[in-house]
Design a protein around this motif. Structure first.
Motif, PDB file in Angstrom:
ATOM      1  N   ALA A  51     -11.155 -12.363 -36.122  1.00 48.38           N
ATOM      2  CA  ALA A  51     -10.131 -11.769 -36.989  1.00 48.38           C
ATOM      3  C   ALA A  51      -9.724 -10.390 -36.485  1.00 48.38           C
ATOM      4  CB  ALA A  51     -10.657 -11.675 -38.421  1.00 48.38           C
ATOM      5  N   GLN A  52     -10.699  -9.640 -35.982  1.00 54.18           N
ATOM      6  CA  GLN A  52     -10.388  -8.311 -35.453  1.00 54.18           C
ATOM      7  C   GLN A  52      -9.518  -8.397 -34.208  1.00 54.18           C
ATOM      8  OE1 GLN A  52     -13.806  -5.847 -34.767  1.00 54.18           O
ATOM      9  NE2 GLN A  52     -12.626  -4.224 -33.761  1.00 54.18           N
ATOM     10  N   ARG A  53      -9.794  -9.379 -33.358  1.00 53.67           N
ATOM     11  CA  ARG A  53      -8.965  -9.561 -32.156  1.00 53.67           C
ATOM     12  C   ARG A  53      -7.530  -9.905 -32.527  1.00 53.67           C
ATOM     13  NH1 ARG A  53     -13.702 -11.807 -29.899  1.00 53.67           N
ATOM     14  NH2 ARG A  53     -13.090 -13.899 -30.542  1.00 53.67           N
ATOM     15  N   LEU A  54      -7.376 -10.725 -33.565  1.00 60.33           N
ATOM     16  CA  LEU A  54      -6.027 -11.052 -34.019  1.00 60.33           C
ATOM     17  C   LEU A  54      -5.298  -9.798 -34.495  1.00 60.33           C
ATOM     18  CD1 LEU A  54      -6.550 -14.394 -35.998  1.00 60.33           C
ATOM     19  CD2 LEU A  54      -5.375 -14.077 -33.811  1.00 60.33           C
ATOM     20  N   ALA A  55      -6.025  -8.942 -35.224  1.00 70.15           N
ATOM     21  CA  ALA A  55      -5.413  -7.694 -35.689  1.00 70.15           C
ATOM     22  C   ALA A  55      -5.029  -6.807 -34.518  1.00 70.15           C
ATOM     23  CB  ALA A  55      -6.379  -6.958 -36.625  1.00 70.15           C
ATOM     24  N   THR A  56      -5.883  -6.776 -33.487  1.00 76.38           N
ATOM     25  CA  THR A  56      -5.596  -5.959 -32.308  1.00 76.38           C
ATOM     26  C   THR A  56      -4.424  -6.524 -31.531  1.00 76.38           C
ATOM     27  OG1 THR A  56      -7.946  -5.395 -32.160  1.00 76.38           O
ATOM     28  CG2 THR A  56      -6.596  -4.997 -30.206  1.00 76.38           C
ATOM     29  N   ARG A  57      -4.339  -7.840 -31.450  1.00 72.99           N
ATOM     30  CA  ARG A  57      -3.249  -8.479 -30.714  1.00 72.99           C
ATOM     31  C   ARG A  57      -1.904  -8.169 -31.341  1.00 72.99           C
ATOM     32  NH1 ARG A  57      -4.061 -14.677 -30.333  1.00 72.99           N
ATOM     33  NH2 ARG A  57      -6.008 -13.887 -29.426  1.00 72.99           N
ATOM     34  N   GLU A  58      -1.918  -8.036 -32.688  1.00 74.42           N
ATOM     35  CA  GLU A  58      -0.663  -7.752 -33.382  1.00 74.42           C
ATOM     36  C   GLU A  58      -0.236  -6.296 -33.232  1.00 74.42           C
ATOM     37  OE1 GLU A  58       1.355  -9.866 -34.883  1.00 74.42           O
ATOM     38  OE2 GLU A  58       0.061 -11.481 -34.211  1.00 74.42           O
ATOM     39  N   ARG A  59      -1.152  -5.471 -32.732  1.00 73.98           N
ATOM     40  CA  ARG A  59      -0.825  -4.050 -32.618  1.00 73.98           C
ATOM     41  C   ARG A  59       0.139  -3.833 -31.461  1.00 73.98           C
ATOM     42  NH1 ARG A  59      -5.108   0.991 -32.111  1.00 73.98           N
ATOM     43  NH2 ARG A  59      -3.581   2.588 -31.607  1.00 73.98           N
TER      44      ARG A  59
ATOM     45  N   GLN B 244       6.717   5.373 -46.651  1.00 79.85           N
ATOM     46  CA  GLN B 244       7.256   4.485 -45.622  1.00 79.85           C
ATOM     47  C   GLN B 244       6.520   4.657 -44.300  1.00 79.85           C
ATOM     48  OE1 GLN B 244      11.338   5.802 -45.921  1.00 79.85           O
ATOM     49  NE2 GLN B 244      11.969   3.890 -46.942  1.00 79.85           N
ATOM     50  N   ARG B 245       6.207   5.891 -43.956  1.00 79.02           N
ATOM     51  CA  ARG B 245       5.477   6.130 -42.712  1.00 79.02           C
ATOM     52  C   ARG B 245       4.096   5.483 -42.764  1.00 79.02           C
ATOM     53  NH1 ARG B 245       3.859  12.159 -41.500  1.00 79.02           N
ATOM     54  NH2 ARG B 245       2.068  11.515 -42.760  1.00 79.02           N
ATOM     55  N   PHE B 246       3.458   5.559 -43.927  1.00 83.57           N
ATOM     56  CA  PHE B 246       2.127   4.967 -44.059  1.00 83.57           C
ATOM     57  C   PHE B 246       2.177   3.454 -43.908  1.00 83.57           C
ATOM     58  CE2 PHE B 246      -0.989   2.853 -46.811  1.00 83.57           C
ATOM     59  CZ  PHE B 246      -2.158   3.253 -46.172  1.00 83.57           C
ATOM     60  N   TRP B 247       3.054   2.803 -44.695  1.00 83.23           N
ATOM     61  CA  TRP B 247       3.067   1.339 -44.714  1.00 83.23           C
ATOM     62  C   TRP B 247       3.638   0.732 -43.434  1.00 83.23           C
ATOM     63  CZ3 TRP B 247       0.173  -1.165 -47.931  1.00 83.23           C
ATOM     64  CH2 TRP B 247      -0.132  -0.610 -49.170  1.00 83.23           C
ATOM     65  N   ARG B 248       4.625   1.375 -42.835  1.00 89.16           N
ATOM     66  CA  ARG B 248       5.306   0.777 -41.681  1.00 89.16           C
ATOM     67  C   ARG B 248       4.755   1.224 -40.335  1.00 89.16           C
ATOM     68  NH1 ARG B 248      11.729   1.088 -43.378  1.00 89.16           N
ATOM     69  NH2 ARG B 248      11.523   0.123 -45.445  1.00 89.16           N
ATOM     70  N   VAL B 249       4.070   2.350 -40.304  1.00 91.51           N
ATOM     71  CA  VAL B 249       3.601   2.880 -39.017  1.00 91.51           C
ATOM     72  C   VAL B 249       2.088   3.049 -38.992  1.00 91.51           C
ATOM     73  CG1 VAL B 249       3.783   4.780 -37.372  1.00 91.51           C
ATOM     74  CG2 VAL B 249       5.806   4.061 -38.678  1.00 91.51           C
ATOM     75  N   GLU B 250       1.570   3.873 -39.902  1.00 88.60           N
ATOM     76  CA  GLU B 250       0.149   4.237 -39.833  1.00 88.60           C
ATOM     77  C   GLU B 250      -0.763   3.046 -40.100  1.00 88.60           C
ATOM     78  OE1 GLU B 250       0.548   8.928 -41.204  1.00 88.60           O
ATOM     79  OE2 GLU B 250       0.009   7.389 -42.684  1.00 88.60           O
ATOM     80  N   LEU B 251      -0.501   2.311 -41.165  1.00 85.42           N
ATOM     81  CA  LEU B 251      -1.384   1.192 -41.512  1.00 85.42           C
ATOM     82  C   LEU B 251      -1.406   0.104 -40.447  1.00 85.42           C
ATOM     83  CD1 LEU B 251      -3.369  -0.011 -43.488  1.00 85.42           C
ATOM     84  CD2 LEU B 251      -1.439  -1.029 -44.730  1.00 85.42           C
ATOM     85  N   PRO B 252      -0.252  -0.350 -39.916  1.00 82.63           N
ATOM     86  CA  PRO B 252      -0.312  -1.360 -38.858  1.00 82.63           C
ATOM     87  C   PRO B 252      -1.096  -0.907 -37.628  1.00 82.63           C
ATOM     88  CG  PRO B 252       1.899  -1.239 -39.762  1.00 82.63           C
ATOM     89  CD  PRO B 252       1.141  -0.083 -40.340  1.00 82.63           C
ATOM     90  N   LEU B 253      -0.962   0.363 -37.260  1.00 83.27           N
ATOM     91  CA  LEU B 253      -1.669   0.852 -36.087  1.00 83.27           C
ATOM     92  C   LEU B 253      -3.153   1.077 -36.373  1.00 83.27           C
ATOM     93  CD1 LEU B 253       0.934   3.400 -34.672  1.00 83.27           C
ATOM     94  CD2 LEU B 253       0.511   1.040 -33.985  1.00 83.27           C
ATOM     95  N   ALA B 254      -3.484   1.347 -37.617  1.00 82.18           N
ATOM     96  CA  ALA B 254      -4.885   1.588 -37.989  1.00 82.18           C
ATOM     97  C   ALA B 254      -5.650   0.296 -38.219  1.00 82.18           C
ATOM     98  CB  ALA B 254      -4.936   2.446 -39.255  1.00 82.18           C
ATOM     99  N   LEU B 255      -4.947  -0.811 -38.361  1.00 82.79           N
ATOM    100  CA  LEU B 255      -5.573  -2.064 -38.778  1.00 82.79           C
ATOM    101  C   LEU B 255      -6.759  -2.510 -37.911  1.00 82.79           C
ATOM    102  CD1 LEU B 255      -5.472  -4.276 -40.878  1.00 82.79           C
ATOM    103  CD2 LEU B 255      -3.801  -5.492 -39.476  1.00 82.79           C
ATOM    104  N   PRO B 256      -6.679  -2.420 -36.577  1.00 76.38           N
ATOM    105  CA  PRO B 256      -7.838  -2.869 -35.776  1.00 76.38           C
ATOM    106  C   PRO B 256      -9.123  -2.119 -36.083  1.00 76.38           C
ATOM    107  CG  PRO B 256      -5.889  -2.706 -34.384  1.00 76.38           C
ATOM    108  CD  PRO B 256      -5.520  -2.107 -35.709  1.00 76.38           C
ATOM    109  N   LEU B 257      -9.053  -0.805 -36.238  1.00 73.08           N
ATOM    110  CA  LEU B 257     -10.258  -0.034 -36.529  1.00 73.08           C
ATOM    111  C   LEU B 257     -10.718  -0.271 -37.962  1.00 73.08           C
ATOM    112  CD1 LEU B 257     -12.322   1.878 -35.414  1.00 73.08           C
ATOM    113  CD2 LEU B 257     -10.837   3.810 -36.009  1.00 73.08           C
ATOM    114  N   VAL B 258      -9.780  -0.455 -38.874  1.00 70.71           N
ATOM    115  CA  VAL B 258     -10.147  -0.809 -40.246  1.00 70.71           C
ATOM    116  C   VAL B 258     -10.896  -2.142 -40.249  1.00 70.71           C
ATOM    117  CG1 VAL B 258      -9.253  -1.465 -42.512  1.00 70.71           C
ATOM    118  CG2 VAL B 258      -8.254   0.468 -41.296  1.00 70.71           C
ATOM    119  N   ALA B 259     -10.372  -3.110 -39.487  1.00 72.24           N
ATOM    120  CA  ALA B 259     -11.027  -4.417 -39.401  1.00 72.24           C
ATOM    121  C   ALA B 259     -12.420  -4.295 -38.805  1.00 72.24           C
ATOM    122  CB  ALA B 259     -10.174  -5.371 -38.559  1.00 72.24           C
TER     123      ALA B 259
END
Length: 242
Positions: A219-227, A142-157
């Motif tokens: 696409a990366q900016r969109l991911a960052t905006r959602e952070r 749960q921590r991975f899917w709900r917290v870590e992954l959303p916050l990591a998304l901009p750098l992953v992108a």
């Protein structure tokens, strides 16, 4: 100046783009190579990178995969692959001659930025955010899917963006083993001393690379905006377990 004029004339000629072996057909072939290799790299590399980052282990592996991937020239790897019994130089559907070898070489070339950025992205999630999630009774998953992954998304992108542009530009090497793509325009032009054609092919590759970069950056900016703010993500977007 004459070479530049020849390149311009080649780009403006309708026959350069249409028909069998035209640049439109070759453009589609190279896009297919690029996105297939990128997809394979994502399927293979991203779960490994995110899993190691979540566990907090394997940093040495992630960094060294990146270093090895940068040190081994993709053309040298392709040259080795086409000399083997498999994958060799056999045609592979729309990927053409040495299609499997080309896809493998490009996939391995795409792995370093995807693995490195994916691992670092998860590891850089603030410790206080992890502690807050644990304090709310979340499981590791749960921590991975709900917290870590959303916050990591901009750098992953960012890693995916880098891999996309690099693979697109490098996919021209398929022409060196008689494979598909815009590299054929470049190699044929210089081989036949039609330098304007070779430069025209290189210009098209550069322009498409720029367009892909712009699309990926958007696409990366969109991911960052959602952070959202890390602590707010835990405290307002999630609920205690049990």
């Amino acid at each position: 100046m004459r070479v530049l004029q020849d390149a311009w004339d080649f780009l403006l000629a309708a026959g350069s783009w249409t028909g069998e072996g035209g640049m439109l057909e070759l453009l589609v072939q190279q896009l297919l190579l690029t996105f297939t290799a990128l997809l394979l790299a994502l399927v293979v590399g991203l779960p490994v990178a995110l899993g190691l980052g979540h566990l907090g282990r394997g940093g040495f592996l992630a960094v060294n995969i990146s270093n090895v991937g940068r040190a081994v020239p993709t053309f040298a790897l392709l040259a080795v692959l086409v000399t083997l019994g498999w994958p060799g130089t056999d045609s592979f559907g729309p990927y053409g001659r040495a299609g499997v070898a080309t896809l493998l070489a490009l996939t391995l070339f795409a792995l370093p930025p995807i693995i490195t950025n994916g691992y670092v992205a998860v590891r850089e999630v603030p410790a206080d955010v992890r502690e807050a999630a644990d304090g709310m009774g979340m499981t590791g998953a749960q921590r991975f899917w709900r917290v870590e992954l959303p916050l990591a998304l901009p750098l992953v992108a960012s890693g995916v963006r880098l891999a996309l542009v690099q693979v697109w530009a490098t996919a021209t090497i398929a022409a060196l083993v008689a494979g598909p793509g815009l590299g054929r325009v470049i190699t044929d032009g210089f081989y036949r001393s039609q330098y304007g054609q070779g430069i025209a092919g290189a210009v098209v590759v550069a322009v498409v690379a720029l367009l892909l970069e712009l699309l990926a950056a958007g696409a990366q900016r969109l991911a960052t905006r959602e952070r959202r703010d890390p602590l707010a993500t835990v405290s307002t977007g999630l609920h205690p377990v049990g």
